[in-house]
Design a protein around this motif. Sequence first.
Motif, PDB file in Angstrom:
ATOM      1  N   UNK A  45       0.852  -1.194   0.000  1.00 18.53           N
ATOM      2  CA  UNK A  45       0.000   0.000   0.000  1.00 18.53           C
ATOM      3  C   UNK A  45       0.888   1.244   0.000  1.00 18.53           C
ATOM      4  N   UNK A  46       0.434   2.288  -0.662  1.00 16.21           N
ATOM      5  CA  UNK A  46       1.173   3.548  -0.607  1.00 16.21           C
ATOM      6  C   UNK A  46       1.154   4.296  -1.924  1.00 16.21           C
ATOM      7  N   UNK A  47       1.602   5.565  -1.894  1.00 15.85           N
ATOM      8  CA  UNK A  47       1.618   6.405  -3.097  1.00 15.85           C
ATOM      9  C   UNK A  47       2.673   5.939  -4.092  1.00 15.85           C
ATOM     10  N   UNK A  48       2.536   6.349  -5.366  1.00 12.89           N
ATOM     11  CA  UNK A  48       3.468   5.926  -6.423  1.00 12.89           C
ATOM     12  C   UNK A  48       4.941   6.174  -6.100  1.00 12.89           C
ATOM     13  N   UNK A  49       5.241   7.283  -5.407  1.00 13.56           N
ATOM     14  CA  UNK A  49       6.653   7.627  -5.179  1.00 13.56           C
ATOM     15  C   UNK A  49       7.357   6.634  -4.240  1.00 13.56           C
ATOM     16  N   UNK A  56       8.369  -0.138  -1.359  1.00 11.07           N
ATOM     17  CA  UNK A  56       7.450  -0.986  -0.601  1.00 11.07           C
ATOM     18  C   UNK A  56       7.341  -2.366  -1.252  1.00 11.07           C
ATOM     19  N   UNK A  57       7.184  -2.390  -2.568  1.00 12.93           N
ATOM     20  CA  UNK A  57       7.079  -3.665  -3.274  1.00 12.93           C
ATOM     21  C   UNK A  57       8.375  -4.460  -3.135  1.00 12.93           C
ATOM     22  N   UNK A  58       9.491  -3.773  -3.171  1.00  3.64           N
ATOM     23  CA  UNK A  58      10.780  -4.452  -3.004  1.00  3.64           C
ATOM     24  C   UNK A  58      10.886  -5.142  -1.662  1.00  3.64           C
ATOM     25  N   UNK A  59      10.475  -4.448  -0.596  1.00  8.97           N
ATOM     26  CA  UNK A  59      10.504  -5.053   0.743  1.00  8.97           C
ATOM     27  C   UNK A  59       9.484  -6.184   0.846  1.00  8.97           C
ATOM     28  N   UNK A  60       8.310  -5.974   0.232  1.00 15.00           N
ATOM     29  CA  UNK A  60       7.286  -7.022   0.243  1.00 15.00           C
ATOM     30  C   UNK A  60       7.790  -8.283  -0.452  1.00 15.00           C
ATOM     31  N   UNK A  61       8.551  -8.109  -1.518  1.00 14.27           N
ATOM     32  CA  UNK A  61       9.129  -9.258  -2.222  1.00 14.27           C
ATOM     33  C   UNK A  61      10.059 -10.058  -1.305  1.00 14.27           C
ATOM     34  N   UNK A  62      10.838  -9.336  -0.498  1.00 13.69           N
ATOM     35  CA  UNK A  62      11.753 -10.005   0.430  1.00 13.69           C
ATOM     36  C   UNK A  62      10.976 -10.822   1.465  1.00 13.69           C
ATOM     37  N   UNK A  63       9.923 -10.205   2.007  1.00 10.92           N
ATOM     38  CA  UNK A  63       9.087 -10.907   2.993  1.00 10.92           C
ATOM     39  C   UNK A  63       8.366 -12.091   2.347  1.00 10.92           C
ATOM     40  N   UNK A  64       7.932 -11.903   1.116  1.00  9.85           N
ATOM     41  CA  UNK A  64       7.277 -12.973   0.357  1.00  9.85           C
ATOM     42  C   UNK A  64       8.191 -14.194   0.285  1.00  9.85           C
ATOM     43  N   UNK A 101      -4.702 -11.585   5.555  1.00 10.54           N
ATOM     44  CA  UNK A 101      -4.259 -10.514   4.647  1.00 10.54           C
ATOM     45  C   UNK A 101      -3.094  -9.784   5.303  1.00 10.54           C
ATOM     46  N   UNK A 102      -2.031  -9.579   4.549  1.00 10.68           N
ATOM     47  CA  UNK A 102      -0.873  -8.838   5.063  1.00 10.68           C
ATOM     48  C   UNK A 102      -0.785  -7.509   4.317  1.00 10.68           C
ATOM     49  N   UNK A 103      -0.822  -6.417   5.068  1.00  7.95           N
ATOM     50  CA  UNK A 103      -0.705  -5.087   4.488  1.00  7.95           C
ATOM     51  C   UNK A 103       0.640  -4.483   4.876  1.00  7.95           C
ATOM     52  N   UNK A 104       1.295  -3.855   3.914  1.00  7.14           N
ATOM     53  CA  UNK A 104       2.553  -3.165   4.206  1.00  7.14           C
ATOM     54  C   UNK A 104       2.628  -1.877   3.393  1.00  7.14           C
ATOM     55  N   UNK A 105       2.918  -0.770   4.086  1.00  7.93           N
ATOM     56  CA  UNK A 105       3.031   0.533   3.447  1.00  7.93           C
ATOM     57  C   UNK A 105       4.336   1.200   3.822  1.00  7.93           C
ATOM     58  N   UNK A 106       4.561   2.428   3.343  1.00 11.89           N
ATOM     59  CA  UNK A 106       5.831   3.119   3.622  1.00 11.89           C
ATOM     60  C   UNK A 106       6.086   3.349   5.107  1.00 11.89           C
ATOM     61  N   UNK A 107       5.055   3.675   5.867  1.00 12.24           N
ATOM     62  CA  UNK A 107       5.244   3.889   7.307  1.00 12.24           C
ATOM     63  C   UNK A 107       5.592   2.574   8.010  1.00 12.24           C
ATOM     64  N   UNK A 108       4.967   1.499   7.559  1.00 14.49           N
ATOM     65  CA  UNK A 108       5.292   0.186   8.120  1.00 14.49           C
ATOM     66  C   UNK A 108       6.759  -0.160   7.862  1.00 14.49           C
ATOM     67  N   UNK A 109       7.226   0.182   6.669  1.00 11.47           N
ATOM     68  CA  UNK A 109       8.630  -0.075   6.339  1.00 11.47           C
ATOM     69  C   UNK A 109       9.558   0.674   7.286  1.00 11.47           C
TER      70      UNK A 109
END
Length: 484
Positions: free
Chosen positions: A301-305, A310-318, A353-361
């Motif tokens: 989750x999060x804005x385009x910038x 976020x997706x990179x970190x999510x990939x690691x957790x995945x 469901x697992x949610x991760x955004x910039x603040x979570x990072x």
Amino acid sequence: MSKENDKQFVTEITPQGEDFSRWYIDVIKKADLMDYSPVRGCIVFKPDGFEIWEHIKDEMDRRFRETGHRNAYFPMFIPESFFQKEKEHVEGFNPELPWVTEAGGEKLEERLAIRPTSETIIGHMYSKWIQSYRDLPVLINQWANVVRWEKRTLPFLRTSEFLWQEGHTAHETEEEAREETMKMLEIYREVVEEYLAIPVITGQKTKSEKFAGAVDTFSIEAMMKDGRAVQAGTSHYMGTNFAKAFEIQYLSRENVLELAHTTSWGTSTRLIGALIMVHGDDRGLVLPPKVAPTQVVMIPIGPPKTRDAVVGRADELFSELKKAGIRVKMDDRSDVRPGWKFNEYEMRGVPIRLEIGPRDMENGVCVLVSRITGEKKVVEQANLVEEIQAMLTQVQSDMLHRARKFMSDNFYSVDTLDEMKELMENKRGFTLAGWCGSEVCEDKVREVTGATSRNIPFQPAEHKHTCLVCGEKAQHTVVFARAY
């Protein structure tokens, strides 16, 4: 995509309280478990629907192997003459049999039935394989499709073709065969309760409800959310009925020619239908983690910038979750709103469901949301695998507890037919009643209430002393319910 459309998946599902049958069809279609085929009464198992069956199959198969059973495969075409050898058996199945009468452009000398069950052809083969007590026991299971030409069909629960397993065993003695019959019933109970989180009632079928050709039939019965029953598995002691019909004989330890005692037992893809009807809610599917095709869905989750980070970190957790053996899916679609995704995966029954955004990072955390409670839990990314494993275990346990409570809350005790009739007309659920053993009284219950005897439970909540129909002394305490 607008916020107003985020809940479209849910609003397209008919509420259970409004029309349970419509709700069921809406859910299995929206959750993409199946599709209708061009052949009447037959369905196509789509990947998620088939994977649920695969998880059930894998666990069943593991337990079969642990108890000494091996898998084999027998032809799906059965000569008509085989059915004539066991009169009760052919009478029980004749209305449902589809026949092959021509092949290769020529009319067949003998019609071939498309397998409704395999007792006859397996009996024929066992008569060739079994000659001595040294050849016993024979412990064989078959995973196959069967065909029973149903007049009224319902996807997964009652279709003209379905998938199942059928076990067929042969033994020296009645004692060994009966022990096998009960052992397999217990395996069914364990898998259905521990893996599907469906509580069941184990017991013996009445004579009118037993399998055609069996001496005794035992079943596990489950309660759906509309109060109806589904027979979730059966195990049959066949005695020497099929051994006589197919000459399954062996030379005993005393050098005497004896008939083998046989069993058969089976479960099918109707377990998928039961799973949906026991656990589903107005938001869609609710799947137990042990059989869910996807146990965790990750939604960045999060804005385009900040998206790439976020997706990179999510990939690691995945990768960490995947490595731990957790069935996880990443949904990083950028053209679909998070709210839409939340509703989609709730509808599909994904347990977490697992949610991760910039603040979570920044904080080294992520958010876990339980499908069954909707509760959110913030967890450390460093402990993610352990946290998810613990939540999956808790969800599995909670689902069984909820289903047990539902069954308990909708289980009634009655003493008269009038009581049962009133209950069936005004409430949902099962009833416990006394029965004298007469088929006339059993038929009267069906005629007046629409309920059938499900089984004679091994451990009834109470023992009844008078028959609900005739008032005579009860021979059995029986569970009655309307059924699929």
